[in-house]
Design an enzyme around this catalytic site. Sequence first.
Site, PDB file in Angstrom:
ATOM      1  N   HIS A 111      10.516 -23.085 -83.236  1.00 28.54           N
ATOM      2  CA  HIS A 111      10.163 -22.155 -82.260  1.00 28.54           C
ATOM      3  C   HIS A 111      10.528 -20.652 -83.105  1.00 28.54           C
ATOM      4  CE1 HIS A 111       8.812 -25.265 -79.874  1.00 28.54           C
ATOM      5  NE2 HIS A 111      10.103 -26.036 -80.312  1.00 28.54           N
ATOM      6  N   HIS A 154      15.495 -28.762 -83.545  1.00 31.14           N
ATOM      7  CA  HIS A 154      14.811 -28.503 -81.923  1.00 31.14           C
ATOM      8  C   HIS A 154      16.005 -29.032 -81.123  1.00 31.14           C
ATOM      9  CE1 HIS A 154      10.573 -27.482 -83.002  1.00 31.14           C
ATOM     10  NE2 HIS A 154      10.975 -27.941 -84.252  1.00 31.14           N
ATOM     11  N   GLU A 204      15.265 -22.792 -76.006  1.00 35.33           N
ATOM     12  CA  GLU A 204      15.323 -23.461 -77.304  1.00 35.33           C
ATOM     13  C   GLU A 204      15.280 -22.657 -78.548  1.00 35.33           C
ATOM     14  OE1 GLU A 204      12.061 -26.133 -77.543  1.00 35.33           O
ATOM     15  OE2 GLU A 204      12.675 -26.868 -79.313  1.00 35.33           O
ATOM     16  N   GLU A 251      15.956 -33.720 -82.947  1.00 37.61           N
ATOM     17  CA  GLU A 251      16.132 -33.325 -81.527  1.00 37.61           C
ATOM     18  C   GLU A 251      17.475 -33.507 -81.223  1.00 37.61           C
ATOM     19  OE1 GLU A 251      14.094 -31.700 -79.706  1.00 37.61           O
ATOM     20  OE2 GLU A 251      11.899 -31.937 -80.652  1.00 37.61           O
TER      21      GLU A 251
HETATM   22 ZN   LIG Z   1      10.832 -27.797 -80.062  1.00 33.07          ZN
END
Ligand SMILES: [Zn+2]
Lengths: 691, 159
Positions: free
Chosen positions: A510, A588, A526, A650
């Site tokens: 992002h 992430h 995030e 993640e």
């Molecule tokens: Zn993400």
Amino acid sequence: MIRFGAVVLCAAMALSGLALGVSQAAGVLVVPTKAKVYVAGREVAFQNLGIAYNDPVAPANDPGVRTMLDLVQAQMTWQPGTRFAVVTRADGTLITLTVGSAALSVGGTSVAMPFAPFYKGDDLYLPLLPLGKALQLGVRGFASGYVFVPQVLAVQAHSDGQRTVIAMTTSAPAAYRTSYDSHKSELNVIFPGFGTDALGTQPLSGRDGRSIKVTENGPPGYPTTTVTVGVVHGVKFAAHRASGAPEVEAVLAKNESALHLADDSHAVGHVTRTSEATPTPEPSATPSSRPSAGAAPAASTASPVTPAPTRAPSAAPSSAPVATPAAAAPAPSGSPGITVQPEATDIGSPSPTPTPIQIRVTALSVAEIPAGGTRLTLTMSGGPVNFEWHRLDDPDNRFWLDIHGVTLQGPTQTLTSALPFVKEIHVSQFALDPEPVVRIAIDPTQPIDVNIGPVAQSANQMGIEIERQPPASDAPRAGVGTVAWVAVATPPPITHTATQRDLIAIDPGHGGNDPGASNSGYGLVEKELTLQIALRLKQDLQRMGWRVVMTRDSDYEVGDPNGDDHQELQARCDVANAAGARVFVSVHVNSSVAHSLNGTTTYYWRPADKTFAQAVQNSVVLADGIADDGVKRNDFYVVKHTDMPAVLVETAFLSNSADAEQLTRPAFLDKLAQGIANGIMEFTGGPNAPL
Amino acid sequence: MAAMLACAAGCAKKPAQVVQAPGHFTVDFVDAGTEALAPVEYTVDPNLRGPGLADYAVTQLLAGPSTGRDAVVLFPAGTTLDVSLQGDMATVDLGGPLTKSYTGGAEDESAMFKSLTYTLTNVEGIARVQVLLAGKKRAALPGGHMELDEPLTRESFAQ
Ligand SMILES: [Zn+2]
């Protein structure tokens, strides 16, 4: 924050006068950068490229700025010491940049910039990204540089009783090419190196065409935009460059005569279907009697001209050994307009003909060259090829070139540059039997010089450059030569570099207008967490002896911030692919409406990357101490479109209170980064380990 | 630990064409606690098949399960799903806020498309789901993670 601050500073300057403004601006910190800048697919070399307020800047008189403007046929007027720099865009619109003003003027309309142009010593520094946007270029930032992509800005059609004209406005003069798909009855106007925001399909009113579809393909740094026009059966068409504005027009009409517009200056070229429905090539083509202005005169070819010289005038045809030149026998008589095979749908697809033809001309394009001439580029399916050329003396001045053993994929074409001294370039399948010959006939208004040779940095293109200078009075009037390609094509700017053993690509997920997931209760966003983890990871890796390429190192979109968001993920892959990273790690932070979900997961896509995913997963859960959710295979974009082993980590769930609590602690972010770094070391064996 | 068990249960379902009993159709919602698929069986007109059934399926998916089920709809309010069928592929034109931006996690995004893909591949003969965003094929949701410019299948999702 920076943007806002600059605007406030500017307002203050306006109130307190220019003197203060200049002294403030003189303090602007410009950090030299080695970032690469690509404009219209070419790398542009700057002498003093710098970063100010996080954005690229360069002096107005830097050769890089000049090249950048040249590539889009814009010009700048600026006198040292003055407060204004004025850029004239290819379409004639004026862009004014003013010292101390954080807004530039585009055709009289004010457009805000993040900061104002400023003086540093005698140099007027200009912000390049706003300048690129004012030049109507798509602007794409990469970790390693900036890409300015010209755009197909608009596609508009209008019909009258005679014809339908489809106007394709571009932000820079385009070296377009056309192709016709006889199966689908579609005319494609292809703009290599051009992006577009005019995507979509529109119906076409009138009786000539069905629809217009605009598509964009290829990497965001070097996209190709295609305008596909569905043509009604029996309609003829032409494509040509409109004079003046950077615009290409496609004209559809039932009557071929209606293809030529009333304003003769506009009728600078056309593509004509010569065959309506012939399913197979005629091996012994029947010469048509249709007159063609661009064709070399049949009568003069019947009397051979001296075949003595082996090179085109001032040509640099080839460094490859010259194959036995094609006999400079009298060219077969007969005018073009010969029936040719219907064009194959895709360039490079197998020829529909069973005839064992080795070499095809798969694409044609005409573009202006900087020296003031025109280059016709023929893309060939193979090589080398032998050619033979002839020219007529002033005042006739016609020049023709026969390429032997070659077929033309697609219809006979008449093309012309916007240059006044070339009326037409006619490209036709001159003969098929006993051997195929493609003829290129050039019809100039004055004596011309022609260079024939391989196109630099291309493995399969033959260039025919037409220049305005008259040939020497004793220059030969005919010759033969060979074009061969020795060098392998240099890759376009955004492409794939050989793997660098010691280079890791890190992708902080992002950024910019895409915050990713968030948990306001803990103040977690995030895009901020991924960057914090990624910057730590970069340091860890560098300590271990790795070089690192980041898809972003601050809060921005990697793709064009004003462009389509859907290119964002490909832009990230492009960074890693272009750099030739050994492995790719996307960082992430997860989130779920199921607040109980917690822990770390490492995702991969290609089965071969599972080992890498497992290595990263193992060392991250060892370091972070939270739940181990295992490795998972999932259809995530960035792990599919990167060329190297790729995983997406993640790290934790910011939607889970226990994980969120941890994510607020810098020490936890340190552990995540260290865990990923260890996993990379485990999988690769370190920066010195062989590939 | 809960998450792992849930995944094991959810992932045990083999990606395969499901044969629905006539008059019955399964919509795969998402379990609110675990994000595993939460299948809910509906009784439908036995004559409902093909595009009509696909349309029914996405309508139910957006409407959400009847009360009493601990399942959620991950598509945000205002989402439209316009489905058409061709061969073994369902094309879903997704409209609404997701075409502008997605600000959830990868887990939710994956579960959202997984429920859509599993539900539509419950329609007999459908194996692939091509998602369009406001009528156009796109690489991903803005801010998303999953690749959308190729059809999704049951194999696209975390196993
Ligand atoms: Zn993400």
